[in-house]
Scaffold this motif. Structure first.
Motif, mmCIF file in Angstrom:
data_model
loop_
_atom_site.group_PDB
_atom_site.id
_atom_site.type_symbol
_atom_site.label_atom_id
_atom_site.label_comp_id
_atom_site.label_asym_id
_atom_site.label_seq_id
_atom_site.Cartn_x
_atom_site.Cartn_y
_atom_site.Cartn_z
ATOM 1 N N ASP A 105 -59.878 17.605 -29.725
ATOM 2 C CA ASP A 105 -58.744 17.185 -30.532
ATOM 3 C C ASP A 105 -58.220 15.881 -29.940
ATOM 4 O O ASP A 105 -57.400 15.862 -29.022
ATOM 5 C CB ASP A 105 -57.648 18.255 -30.514
ATOM 6 N N THR A 106 -58.710 14.773 -30.451
ATOM 7 C CA THR A 106 -58.354 13.471 -29.876
ATOM 8 C C THR A 106 -56.869 13.180 -30.031
ATOM 9 O O THR A 106 -56.282 12.489 -29.188
ATOM 10 C CB THR A 106 -59.170 12.345 -30.530
ATOM 11 N N GLY A 107 -56.242 13.701 -31.081
ATOM 12 C CA GLY A 107 -54.810 13.474 -31.276
ATOM 13 C C GLY A 107 -53.994 14.034 -30.129
ATOM 14 O O GLY A 107 -53.064 13.380 -29.631
ATOM 15 N N VAL A 108 -54.333 15.250 -29.688
ATOM 16 C CA VAL A 108 -53.606 15.870 -28.572
ATOM 17 C C VAL A 108 -53.772 15.048 -27.304
ATOM 18 O O VAL A 108 -52.805 14.795 -26.572
ATOM 19 C CB VAL A 108 -54.107 17.311 -28.357
ATOM 20 N N LEU A 109 -54.986 14.622 -27.015
ATOM 21 C CA LEU A 109 -55.236 13.870 -25.788
ATOM 22 C C LEU A 109 -54.588 12.483 -25.826
ATOM 23 O O LEU A 109 -54.086 11.998 -24.812
ATOM 24 C CB LEU A 109 -56.742 13.740 -25.558
ATOM 25 N N LEU A 110 -54.586 11.856 -26.994
ATOM 26 C CA LEU A 110 -53.947 10.543 -27.097
ATOM 27 C C LEU A 110 -52.437 10.659 -26.936
ATOM 28 O O LEU A 110 -51.805 9.798 -26.301
ATOM 29 C CB LEU A 110 -54.294 9.899 -28.438
ATOM 30 N N ASP A 111 -51.858 11.706 -27.503
ATOM 31 C CA ASP A 111 -50.419 11.919 -27.318
ATOM 32 C C ASP A 111 -50.091 12.144 -25.841
ATOM 33 O O ASP A 111 -49.091 11.638 -25.322
ATOM 34 C CB ASP A 111 -49.946 13.122 -28.143
ATOM 35 N N LEU A 112 -50.933 12.926 -25.169
ATOM 36 C CA LEU A 112 -50.737 13.164 -23.744
ATOM 37 C C LEU A 112 -50.837 11.865 -22.956
ATOM 38 O O LEU A 112 -50.000 11.584 -22.082
ATOM 39 C CB LEU A 112 -51.773 14.163 -23.236
ATOM 40 N N ALA A 113 -51.846 11.054 -23.254
ATOM 41 C CA ALA A 113 -52.016 9.781 -22.551
ATOM 42 C C ALA A 113 -50.824 8.864 -22.783
ATOM 43 O O ALA A 113 -50.346 8.191 -21.862
ATOM 44 C CB ALA A 113 -53.305 9.106 -23.012
ATOM 45 N N ARG A 114 -50.310 8.862 -23.995
ATOM 46 C CA ARG A 114 -49.133 8.031 -24.301
ATOM 47 C C ARG A 114 -47.921 8.492 -23.501
ATOM 48 O O ARG A 114 -47.209 7.676 -22.907
ATOM 49 C CB ARG A 114 -48.822 8.108 -25.796
ATOM 50 N N ASP A 115 -47.701 9.814 -23.456
ATOM 51 C CA ASP A 115 -46.551 10.346 -22.714
ATOM 52 C C ASP A 115 -46.665 10.025 -21.229
ATOM 53 O O ASP A 115 -45.672 9.675 -20.579
ATOM 54 C CB ASP A 115 -46.450 11.856 -22.922
ATOM 55 N N ALA A 116 -47.878 10.160 -20.688
ATOM 56 C CA ALA A 116 -48.061 9.873 -19.267
ATOM 57 C C ALA A 116 -47.864 8.387 -18.978
ATOM 58 O O ALA A 116 -47.264 8.007 -17.970
ATOM 59 C CB ALA A 116 -49.449 10.320 -18.815
ATOM 60 N N ALA A 117 -48.336 7.538 -19.872
ATOM 61 C CA ALA A 117 -48.214 6.088 -19.655
ATOM 62 C C ALA A 117 -46.759 5.637 -19.746
ATOM 63 O O ALA A 117 -46.292 4.848 -18.917
ATOM 64 C CB ALA A 117 -49.065 5.337 -20.676
#
Length: 315
Positions: free
Chosen positions: A209-221
């Motif tokens: 689920d690329t959406g979940v991982l991209l959201d996580l990466a955005r939050d971490a960044a």
């Protein structure tokens, strides 16, 4: 899968080995039919990303019907998906649709048509009994299958057609190769193409689920630091692998990491705003109240320092 053509329009190049998006055309097609019980490639053996069985038509270069006959000799399946090795945009859902349509009907085969409505018999699913019966009749009539065009077989079959202009796009020329390479780098396709290429390279079957991982990466960044994004997603993948490596494990690890990133970011927000007193007093009034003496009167003002060269009691 038929992968032994001469590729005359490519100047005799090794067409199945031509790379589009970092993967050979052959490996891209193999990825689309990864769920097959048996995968037979009719061509000279070569390294592939997935295990396959190899066959060769007799004589070599004898054409599609001879190649199909050689491939069917290594399969006992009721249904066969027949594919060429030059389909850069074929995907698993399209293969599933071909098979599902065939299984739920009484026809001999289901094939895709291109943008101009032309049949693409090398992007199709067939009943193997119908193929064997047709090949046997042609061999008896002509003495051999070598050199016969594929339409001699498919023209006598009862077929259903599905429009598939993208999945049926094949690479016959260098212009076709260039168009395929350009398309996968378009904004709307590049991420999915890259993820598919990485999974294929690493031998991962997991649907991410690329959406979940991209959201996580955005939050971490945003909430921690920019380098935290790739490192966090790596750690999520590692944790998910240790927890079983399925889609649910990835989702759970991502959820935990995202919650941590949110808590981390919230600390900066809450600590930056001083708490307000319950009675609505301003921070200044609180400060004034804290400077009073225990009896309630303000502390006396501190005496001024004496001027240089004078005694404290001098007038």
């Amino acid at each position: 899968m038929l992968a032994g053509g001469g590729a005359r329009r490519l100047g005799g190049a090794d067409k199945p080995g031509v790379r589009v998006g970092g993967r050979s055309l052959l490996d891209r097609v193999l990825a689309a039919c990864s769920g097959a019980r048996t995968t037979v490639v009719v061509a000279d053996p070569r390294p592939t990303s997935r295990p396959v069985s190899w066959a060769r038509e007799e004589p070599p270069g004898g054409g599609p019907l001879a190649a199909l006959d050689a491939g069917l000799r290594l399969s006992t399946a009721e249904y066969a998906v027949l594919l060429s090795a030059d389909l850069p945009f074929l995907d698993g859902p399209t293969v599933d649709e071909l098979l599902t349509t065939l299984r739920t009907s009484t026809v001999d085969g289901v094939l895709l048509t291109d943008a101009d409505g032309r049949d693409q018999p090398l992007v199709a699913a067939y009943r193997t009994a119908a193929l064997r019966r047709g090949l046997a009749m042609l061999a008896e009539r002509h003495g051999a299958l070598a050199g016969l065009p594929l339409r001699r077989l498919t023209g006598a079959l009862d077929l259903t057609r599905i429009l598939g202009p993208v999945a049926s796009f094949d690479c016959d020329t260098w212009d076709d190769i260039a168009a395929a390479r350009a398309r996968i780098r378009e904004h709307g396709h590049v991420l999915d193409e890259w993820i598919s290429a990485v999974k294929d390279e690493l031998g991962i079957e997991l649907d991410v689920d690329t959406g979940v991982l991209l959201d996580l990466a955005r939050d971490a960044a945003h909430g921690v630091a920019r380098p935290a994004a790739p490192l966090t997603t790596f750690l999520v993948g590692y944790a998910a692998a240790r927890a079983g490596g399925d889609q649910e494990a990835v989702a759970e690890a991502a959820r935990k990491a995202a919650a941590l990133a949110t808590r981390w970011a919230d600390e900066d927000t809450t600590d930056a705003t001083p708490a307000q007193p319950a009675d609505g007093q301003s921070a200044d009034k609180q400060s004034d109240a804290a400077d009073t003496t225990p009896g309630g009167a303000p502390d006396p003002a501190p005496a001024s320092d004496p001027a240089p060269g004078t005694r404290p009691d001098a007038e």
